[in-house]
Design a protein around this motif. Structure first.
Motif, short mmCIF file in Angstrom:
data_model
loop_
_atom_site.label_atom_id
_atom_site.label_comp_id
_atom_site.label_asym_id
_atom_site.label_seq_id
_atom_site.Cartn_x
_atom_site.Cartn_y
_atom_site.Cartn_z
N GLU A 248 15.47 -111.34 13.08
CA GLU A 248 14.87 -112.02 14.32
C GLU A 248 15.74 -111.26 15.43
OE1 GLU A 248 14.49 -116.28 16.08
OE2 GLU A 248 14.91 -116.31 14.09
N ALA A 249 15.19 -111.03 16.49
CA ALA A 249 15.96 -110.47 17.70
C ALA A 249 16.46 -111.58 18.55
CB ALA A 249 14.95 -109.58 18.41
N PRO A 250 17.54 -111.26 19.31
CA PRO A 250 17.98 -112.28 20.35
C PRO A 250 16.80 -112.77 21.34
CG PRO A 250 19.69 -110.58 19.87
CD PRO A 250 18.32 -110.12 19.09
N SER A 251 16.96 -113.73 21.88
CA SER A 251 15.64 -114.02 22.84
C SER A 251 16.08 -113.54 24.06
CB SER A 251 15.70 -115.59 23.01
OG SER A 251 16.82 -115.98 23.71
N TYR A 252 15.17 -113.37 25.09
CA TYR A 252 15.12 -112.72 26.20
C TYR A 252 16.58 -113.48 27.04
CZ TYR A 252 14.05 -112.01 31.15
OH TYR A 252 14.07 -111.17 32.33
N ALA A 253 16.22 -115.01 26.87
CA ALA A 253 17.20 -115.84 27.48
C ALA A 253 18.72 -115.47 27.17
CB ALA A 253 16.86 -117.32 27.50
N GLU A 254 18.88 -115.45 26.01
CA GLU A 254 20.23 -115.00 25.13
C GLU A 254 20.71 -113.72 25.81
OE1 GLU A 254 20.03 -117.02 20.90
OE2 GLU A 254 18.95 -115.00 21.25
N VAL A 255 20.02 -112.78 25.94
CA VAL A 255 20.39 -111.29 26.38
C VAL A 255 20.48 -111.61 27.93
CG1 VAL A 255 19.48 -109.14 26.84
CG2 VAL A 255 19.15 -110.32 24.59
N GLN A 256 19.69 -112.38 28.56
CA GLN A 256 19.93 -112.48 30.04
C GLN A 256 21.34 -113.33 30.39
OE1 GLN A 256 18.41 -111.26 32.41
NE2 GLN A 256 17.73 -112.72 34.08
N ARG A 257 21.71 -114.05 29.65
CA ARG A 257 22.86 -114.69 29.76
C ARG A 257 24.19 -113.91 29.78
NH1 ARG A 257 20.27 -119.36 27.50
NH2 ARG A 257 20.99 -118.78 25.31
N LEU A 258 24.09 -112.81 29.06
CA LEU A 258 24.91 -111.79 29.05
C LEU A 258 25.48 -111.09 30.14
CD1 LEU A 258 24.27 -110.02 25.40
CD2 LEU A 258 25.72 -112.01 25.83
N SER A 259 24.62 -111.00 31.17
CA SER A 259 24.73 -110.20 32.15
C SER A 259 24.84 -111.19 33.40
CB SER A 259 23.51 -109.47 32.65
OG SER A 259 23.56 -108.49 31.59
N PRO A 260 26.01 -111.02 34.15
CA PRO A 260 26.08 -111.79 35.44
C PRO A 260 24.90 -111.75 36.40
CG PRO A 260 27.40 -109.84 35.82
CD PRO A 260 27.03 -109.72 34.37
N VAL A 261 24.56 -112.82 36.89
CA VAL A 261 23.07 -112.75 37.82
C VAL A 261 23.73 -112.36 39.31
CG1 VAL A 261 21.21 -113.94 38.96
CG2 VAL A 261 21.99 -114.22 36.36
N SER A 262 23.16 -111.46 39.89
CA SER A 262 23.35 -110.98 41.36
C SER A 262 23.10 -112.01 42.21
CB SER A 262 22.78 -109.56 41.55
OG SER A 262 22.91 -108.56 40.79
N ALA A 263 23.88 -111.93 43.32
CA ALA A 263 23.37 -113.04 44.28
C ALA A 263 22.38 -113.04 44.79
CB ALA A 263 24.62 -112.91 45.47
N GLY A 264 21.60 -114.33 45.06
CA GLY A 264 20.09 -113.95 45.57
C GLY A 264 19.07 -113.84 44.37
N GLU A 265 19.45 -113.38 43.43
CA GLU A 265 18.64 -112.97 42.33
C GLU A 265 18.21 -114.20 41.32
OE1 GLU A 265 18.34 -109.91 38.46
OE2 GLU A 265 20.29 -110.09 39.42
N SER A 266 16.73 -114.57 41.18
CA SER A 266 16.30 -115.49 40.49
C SER A 266 16.38 -115.19 39.11
CB SER A 266 14.84 -115.96 41.03
OG SER A 266 14.17 -115.04 40.87
N PHE A 267 15.92 -116.06 38.19
CA PHE A 267 16.00 -115.98 36.81
C PHE A 267 14.80 -116.67 36.38
CE2 PHE A 267 17.04 -118.01 32.52
CZ PHE A 267 16.66 -116.86 32.01
#
Length: 273
Positions: A248-267
């Motif tokens: 089972e691969a890591p979920s999209y959300a799990e991978v997304q949480r590994l990267s800092p979200v740029s200012a103004g970027e929505s998730f």
């Protein structure tokens, strides 16, 4: 910086060896840090392959610096594999180490396998080690000898000789990849005056067993990168064939949480690609 380097040095003097996962990009390094690993290394093969460049060809100096800069914010001690220093001039290798230290890097690997597939003279690698230690004394210099990998005659004698030369030049640890059996590891531990680093090999001694032998550091090398690539191919074959998935691969959300979200970027939490 000095305190971080001291903390990394201390990880090589514990009862249990330092298990060092080797990363090739931000996501892999962040994932290893999130699993609780205090220190992360880079894998030269993974860094090179991800950039479409050959490994062990002195081609990834810029990529290694770029990755170190990218990983700087992570809460982890970072050591970088710089192959042979990307140069024969010891002062150029020292300049690179200085630039890496300025980015917060606490250690480097310097190897003696040449770009032509032969061992470089031990005196040249020792000169690089000495230059780095003179420029950045607190940096942990892990001197790697490829005596086993390159199939030199009597690799044990060659390894012990080179280890002595590199330690005399100031190397903080000695890395001997390619050793498979516990008996040889024990001989190396006894014959090398300093922390010994070996490569983890599936089917070989466990991390605990290597620690019992006196090993100070166990690196995963390119194993995790190659495993990730293999898992990607397996997932692709699963989609093509319709057979059940093996993992089972890591979920999209799990991978997304590994990267800092740029200012103004929505998730977008529902996104999957």
């Amino acid at each position: 910086m000095t305190a971080r380097c001291a903390a990394f040095h201390a990880l090589h003097h514990r009862a249990r060896p330092l298990l060092l996962p080797n990363a090739w990009d931000h996501a892999s390094a962040a994932a290893f840090a999130a699993r609780g690993h205090q220190a992360v290394g880079t894998t030269s093969l993974g860094v090179a392959a991800a950039a479409g460049l050959p490994d062990a060809a002195a081609a990834t100096r810029a990529e290694s610096l770029r990755l170190a800069r990218l990983l700087r914010p992570l809460p982890v001690l970072l050591t970088v594999d710089i192959e042979g220093g990307y140069a024969d001039d010891p002062s150029a290798v020292a300049d690179l180490a200085t630039d890496l230290a300025a980015l917060g890097v606490v250690g480097v690997n310097i190897e003696d396998g040449g770009v032509d597939g032969t061992l470089t003279p031990a005196e040249l690698t020792a000169a690089k080690v000495a230059a780095v230690k003179a420029a950045v004394p607190e940096l942990f210099v892990n001197a790697r000898t490829d005596s086993w990998w390159l199939g030199v005659p009597d690799p044990l004698a060659a390894t012990l000789h080179r280890a002595r030369v590199y330690r005399a030049a100031g190397a903080d640890g000695i890395f001997v990849p390619g050793v498979l059996d516990a008996e040889t590891v024990a001989v190396l531990v006894a014959g090398i005056d300093g922390p010994l680093n070996v490569l983890y090999r599936p089917g070989g001694p466990s991390v605990g067993e290597l620690g019992d032998l006196g090993v100070a550091r166990v690196s995963t090398g390119s194993l995790l990168f190659r495993t990730a690539l293999g898992a990607a191919l397996d997932a692709l074959d699963t989609a093509a064939s319709g057979r059940p998935s093996r993992s089972e691969a890591p979920s999209y959300a799990e991978v997304q949480r590994l990267s800092p979200v740029s200012a103004g970027e929505s998730f977008a939490p529902g996104r999957t690609s």
